[in-house]
Design a protein around this motif. Structure first.
Motif, PDB file in Angstrom:
ATOM      1  N   ASN A 249       0.846  -1.202   0.000  1.00 38.99           N
ATOM      2  CA  ASN A 249       0.000   0.000   0.000  1.00 38.99           C
ATOM      3  C   ASN A 249       0.882   1.252   0.000  1.00 38.99           C
ATOM      4  O   ASN A 249       1.077   1.880   1.048  1.00 38.99           O
ATOM      5  CB  ASN A 249      -0.912  -0.001   1.228  1.00 38.99           C
ATOM      6  CG  ASN A 249      -1.813  -1.207   1.297  1.00 38.99           C
ATOM      7  OD1 ASN A 249      -2.884  -1.243   0.709  1.00 38.99           O
ATOM      8  ND2 ASN A 249      -1.364  -2.229   2.032  1.00 38.99           N
ATOM      9  N   PRO A 250       1.437   1.622  -1.140  1.00 38.64           N
ATOM     10  CA  PRO A 250       2.368   2.753  -1.196  1.00 38.64           C
ATOM     11  C   PRO A 250       1.776   4.062  -0.665  1.00 38.64           C
ATOM     12  O   PRO A 250       2.512   4.910  -0.168  1.00 38.64           O
ATOM     13  CB  PRO A 250       2.694   2.868  -2.684  1.00 38.64           C
ATOM     14  CG  PRO A 250       2.436   1.498  -3.247  1.00 38.64           C
ATOM     15  CD  PRO A 250       1.281   0.971  -2.449  1.00 38.64           C
ATOM     16  N   ALA A 251       0.451   4.215  -0.742  1.00 40.36           N
ATOM     17  CA  ALA A 251      -0.156   5.456  -0.265  1.00 40.36           C
ATOM     18  C   ALA A 251       0.040   5.645   1.238  1.00 40.36           C
ATOM     19  O   ALA A 251      -0.022   6.770   1.737  1.00 40.36           O
ATOM     20  CB  ALA A 251      -1.646   5.466  -0.603  1.00 40.36           C
ATOM     21  N   ALA A 252       0.300   4.553   1.959  1.00 41.23           N
ATOM     22  CA  ALA A 252       0.477   4.643   3.414  1.00 41.23           C
ATOM     23  C   ALA A 252       1.864   5.159   3.796  1.00 41.23           C
ATOM     24  O   ALA A 252       2.112   5.399   4.978  1.00 41.23           O
ATOM     25  CB  ALA A 252       0.237   3.273   4.053  1.00 41.23           C
ATOM     26  N   LYS A 253       2.734   5.336   2.818  1.00 40.98           N
ATOM     27  CA  LYS A 253       4.089   5.808   3.125  1.00 40.98           C
ATOM     28  C   LYS A 253       4.070   7.229   3.704  1.00 40.98           C
ATOM     29  O   LYS A 253       4.957   7.586   4.477  1.00 40.98           O
ATOM     30  CB  LYS A 253       4.960   5.771   1.865  1.00 40.98           C
ATOM     31  CG  LYS A 253       5.274   4.362   1.372  1.00 40.98           C
ATOM     32  CD  LYS A 253       6.135   4.402   0.125  1.00 40.98           C
ATOM     33  CE  LYS A 253       6.441   3.008  -0.380  1.00 40.98           C
ATOM     34  NZ  LYS A 253       7.256   3.016  -1.626  1.00 40.98           N
ATOM     35  N   ARG A 254       3.087   8.017   3.340  1.00 42.97           N
ATOM     36  CA  ARG A 254       3.026   9.380   3.870  1.00 42.97           C
ATOM     37  C   ARG A 254       2.843   9.358   5.387  1.00 42.97           C
ATOM     38  O   ARG A 254       3.511  10.093   6.116  1.00 42.97           O
ATOM     39  CB  ARG A 254       1.877  10.151   3.209  1.00 42.97           C
ATOM     40  CG  ARG A 254       1.781  11.604   3.685  1.00 42.97           C
ATOM     41  CD  ARG A 254       0.737  12.372   2.920  1.00 42.97           C
ATOM     42  NE  ARG A 254      -0.600  11.841   3.159  1.00 42.97           N
ATOM     43  CZ  ARG A 254      -1.708  12.385   2.645  1.00 42.97           C
ATOM     44  NH1 ARG A 254      -1.621  13.438   1.853  1.00 42.97           N
ATOM     45  NH2 ARG A 254      -2.881  11.851   2.902  1.00 42.97           N
ATOM     46  N   ASP A 255       1.931   8.490   5.873  1.00 40.68           N
ATOM     47  CA  ASP A 255       1.741   8.366   7.317  1.00 40.68           C
ATOM     48  C   ASP A 255       2.995   7.817   7.988  1.00 40.68           C
ATOM     49  O   ASP A 255       3.364   8.246   9.086  1.00 40.68           O
ATOM     50  CB  ASP A 255       0.556   7.448   7.623  1.00 40.68           C
ATOM     51  CG  ASP A 255      -0.779   8.078   7.252  1.00 40.68           C
ATOM     52  OD1 ASP A 255      -0.845   9.326   7.197  1.00 40.68           O
ATOM     53  OD2 ASP A 255      -1.743   7.337   7.018  1.00 40.68           O
ATOM     54  N   ALA A 256       3.656   6.861   7.335  1.00 35.70           N
ATOM     55  CA  ALA A 256       4.878   6.299   7.901  1.00 35.70           C
ATOM     56  C   ALA A 256       5.966   7.366   8.012  1.00 35.70           C
ATOM     57  O   ALA A 256       6.743   7.366   8.976  1.00 35.70           O
ATOM     58  CB  ALA A 256       5.365   5.133   7.040  1.00 35.70           C
ATOM     59  N   TRP A 257       6.021   8.262   7.033  1.00 34.77           N
ATOM     60  CA  TRP A 257       6.998   9.342   7.100  1.00 34.77           C
ATOM     61  C   TRP A 257       6.711  10.254   8.288  1.00 34.77           C
ATOM     62  O   TRP A 257       7.618  10.678   9.008  1.00 34.77           O
ATOM     63  CB  TRP A 257       6.988  10.132   5.797  1.00 34.77           C
ATOM     64  CG  TRP A 257       7.851  11.359   5.791  1.00 34.77           C
ATOM     65  CD1 TRP A 257       7.452  12.636   5.600  1.00 34.77           C
ATOM     66  CD2 TRP A 257       9.273  11.412   6.008  1.00 34.77           C
ATOM     67  NE1 TRP A 257       8.526  13.489   5.663  1.00 34.77           N
ATOM     68  CE2 TRP A 257       9.660  12.772   5.912  1.00 34.77           C
ATOM     69  CE3 TRP A 257      10.247  10.452   6.257  1.00 34.77           C
ATOM     70  CZ2 TRP A 257      10.973  13.186   6.081  1.00 34.77           C
ATOM     71  CZ3 TRP A 257      11.574  10.861   6.416  1.00 34.77           C
ATOM     72  CH2 TRP A 257      11.931  12.215   6.329  1.00 34.77           C
ATOM     73  N   GLY A 258       5.448  10.525   8.535  1.00 33.89           N
ATOM     74  CA  GLY A 258       5.089  11.312   9.699  1.00 33.89           C
ATOM     75  C   GLY A 258       5.494  10.632  11.002  1.00 33.89           C
ATOM     76  O   GLY A 258       5.960  11.288  11.945  1.00 33.89           O
ATOM     77  N   ASP A 259       5.355   9.311  11.045  1.00 34.56           N
ATOM     78  CA  ASP A 259       5.762   8.567  12.241  1.00 34.56           C
ATOM     79  C   ASP A 259       7.279   8.624  12.430  1.00 34.56           C
ATOM     80  O   ASP A 259       7.773   8.744  13.562  1.00 34.56           O
ATOM     81  CB  ASP A 259       5.306   7.116  12.131  1.00 34.56           C
ATOM     82  CG  ASP A 259       3.794   6.979  12.092  1.00 34.56           C
ATOM     83  OD1 ASP A 259       3.104   7.955  12.478  1.00 34.56           O
ATOM     84  OD2 ASP A 259       3.312   5.921  11.674  1.00 34.56           O
ATOM     85  N   LEU A 260       8.020   8.553  11.340  1.00 35.25           N
ATOM     86  CA  LEU A 260       9.480   8.646  11.422  1.00 35.25           C
ATOM     87  C   LEU A 260       9.913  10.020  11.937  1.00 35.25           C
ATOM     88  O   LEU A 260      10.847  10.126  12.741  1.00 35.25           O
ATOM     89  CB  LEU A 260      10.103   8.367  10.058  1.00 35.25           C
ATOM     90  CG  LEU A 260      10.047   6.913   9.576  1.00 35.25           C
ATOM     91  CD1 LEU A 260      10.448   6.827   8.108  1.00 35.25           C
ATOM     92  CD2 LEU A 260      10.949   6.026  10.426  1.00 35.25           C
ATOM     93  N   LEU A 261       9.243  11.057  11.476  1.00 36.29           N
ATOM     94  CA  LEU A 261       9.562  12.402  11.965  1.00 36.29           C
ATOM     95  C   LEU A 261       9.250  12.526  13.456  1.00 36.29           C
ATOM     96  O   LEU A 261       9.984  13.186  14.204  1.00 36.29           O
ATOM     97  CB  LEU A 261       8.789  13.450  11.166  1.00 36.29           C
ATOM     98  CG  LEU A 261       9.185  13.593   9.687  1.00 36.29           C
ATOM     99  CD1 LEU A 261       8.296  14.635   9.002  1.00 36.29           C
ATOM    100  CD2 LEU A 261      10.651  13.970   9.548  1.00 36.29           C
ATOM    101  N   SER A 262       8.169  11.876  13.893  1.00 35.40           N
ATOM    102  CA  SER A 262       7.827  11.881  15.317  1.00 35.40           C
ATOM    103  C   SER A 262       8.913  11.168  16.126  1.00 35.40           C
ATOM    104  O   SER A 262       9.287  11.612  17.221  1.00 35.40           O
ATOM    105  CB  SER A 262       6.473  11.198  15.529  1.00 35.40           C
ATOM    106  OG  SER A 262       6.141  11.137  16.902  1.00 35.40           O
TER     107      SER A 262
END
Length: 272
Positions: A249-262
C-alpha cells in the motif's frame, strides 16, 4: 439411404449375424417386449453396507497429553532470567525446545544491528529470507525498513549508537507459510523478549505491525494505533505500519513518514 431402399435390401445370414453382433456391442441385449421400458429410470443404487464403527479409547502416549504451557512458560522465564548478557540470552533461547516452530525453521533469528543503539525496532517473526540468513528484516520488507530509517539518519550498520538501530522480532523462529504466530507461541517467546530489551536498554522502541503491538501492549489494529506513543516494556514505544504493508500500500508511506519524523523529534528531545 432412404427407408424404401433400406427395406428392399436382402440380408444374407452372415450380414444378419454381423448386425446382431454389432447391436450387442452397442448394448441392445434385451428383446422387444409388449410394454415399453424406460431406460432412463435407473433403479436406486444400494449403498454398500459399512462395517461397524469401532471406537477405541485413545492411548495415553505423549501425543494425547494436555499441553504443558505453564511448564514451558516457567522454563522460558528461568532461562531468560539466568542470562547475564545478550550472548547468553541468544544461546539460551536457541536451545529452548518449548516452541514447536523450532523444528521446522532453518535458522535461529535473534537480532541484527547495534545492540547499543538508542532505538530498538521490534518486528513480528522471520520470513523466508530471514529464515535463510538467520537475521531479522533482510528480505524486501527489510530493505524498505533500511530506506525508511536512513531517511532520518539511522542505520543498522552504524557504529555510533546515536545513529544506529537494533532490530529483533517477537518470534525468533519462522512460522510455516509466514502465518501469524499463535498466542501460545507469543507467550513462550515473551520472557526472552522482555529480557532482551532489559539487556539492550534502548531509549525508544518501534513496534512494527500488529504482532509486535499484540506482544508489547496487548492490542491490535495497527492502522488505529500507529503514530501514537505508548509505553511498552517500561519504555516509550511508537507503533508503526510494517514495511511489508507499505510495499502493498504505497499510499500509506506518507503516514509512515510522519511517524518517522515523530521518532526523530522524540530522540532529539531525549538528547537535550
Amino acid at each position: 439411404m432412404d427407408q424404401a431402399t433400406y427395406q428392399g435390401i436382402a440380408l444374407d445370414a452372415d450380414t444378419a449375424l454381423a448386425l446382431l453382433d454389432w447391436q450387442l456391442e452397442m448394448g441392445c441385449d434385451v428383446p422387444m417386449t409388449d410394454a415399453p421400458i424406460d431406460r432412463f429410470d435407473l433403479p436406486a443404487r444400494v449403498a454398500p453396507t459399512a462395517p461397524p464403527l469401532v471406537l477405541e479409547a485413545p492411548s495415553l502416549g505423549a501425543a494425547t497429553e494436555p499441553d504443558d504451557l505453564a511448564a514451558r512458560l516457567a522454563e522460558a522465564g528461568a532461562l531468560a532470567a539466568a542470562a547475564g548478557d545478550l550472548a547468553a540470552l541468544a544461546a539460551a533461547q536457541e536451545g529452548f525446545d518449548g516452541i514447536e516452530l523450532k523444528k521446522g525453521a532453518r535458522n535461529f533469528c535473534f537480532a541484527d544491528g547495534n545492540p547499543a543503539a538508542r532505538v530498538l525496532i521490534l518486528g513480528e517473526a522471520p520470513g523466508d529470507e530471514e529464515d535463510r540468513q538467520g537475521r531479522p528484516f533482510v528480505g524486501r520488507a527489510g530493505q524498505m525498513l533500511d530506506r525508511m530509517f536512513s531517511a532520518i539518519g539511522l542505520a543498522r550498520d552504524a557504529v555510533d549508537a546515536e545513529r544506529a538501530v537494533y532490530i529483533t522480532n517477537v518470534l525468533t523462529w519462522r512460522p510455516p507459510g509466514n502465518r501469524d504466530p499463535s498466542p501460545d507461541e507469543i507467550a513462550v517467546s515473551l520472557p526472552f523478549l522482555r529480557r532482551h530489551i532489559e539487556l539492550a536498554q534502548p531509549d525508544l522502541i518501534v513496534l512494527m505491525g500488529n504482532i509486535a503491538c499484540q506482544a508489547a501492549i496487548e492490542k491490535r489494529g495497527i492502522l488505529r494505533l500507529r503514530g501514537q506513543w505508548v509505553q511498552a516494556f517500561g519504555r516509550p514505544a511508537l507503533p508503526m505500519t510494517h514495511p511489508a504493508y507499505l510495499l502493498r500500500n504505497p499510499a500509506a508511506k506518507r503516514d509512515a513518514w510522519g511517524d518517522l519524523l515523530s521518532l526523530q523529534e522524540r530522540l532529539e528531545s531525549l538528547s537535550v
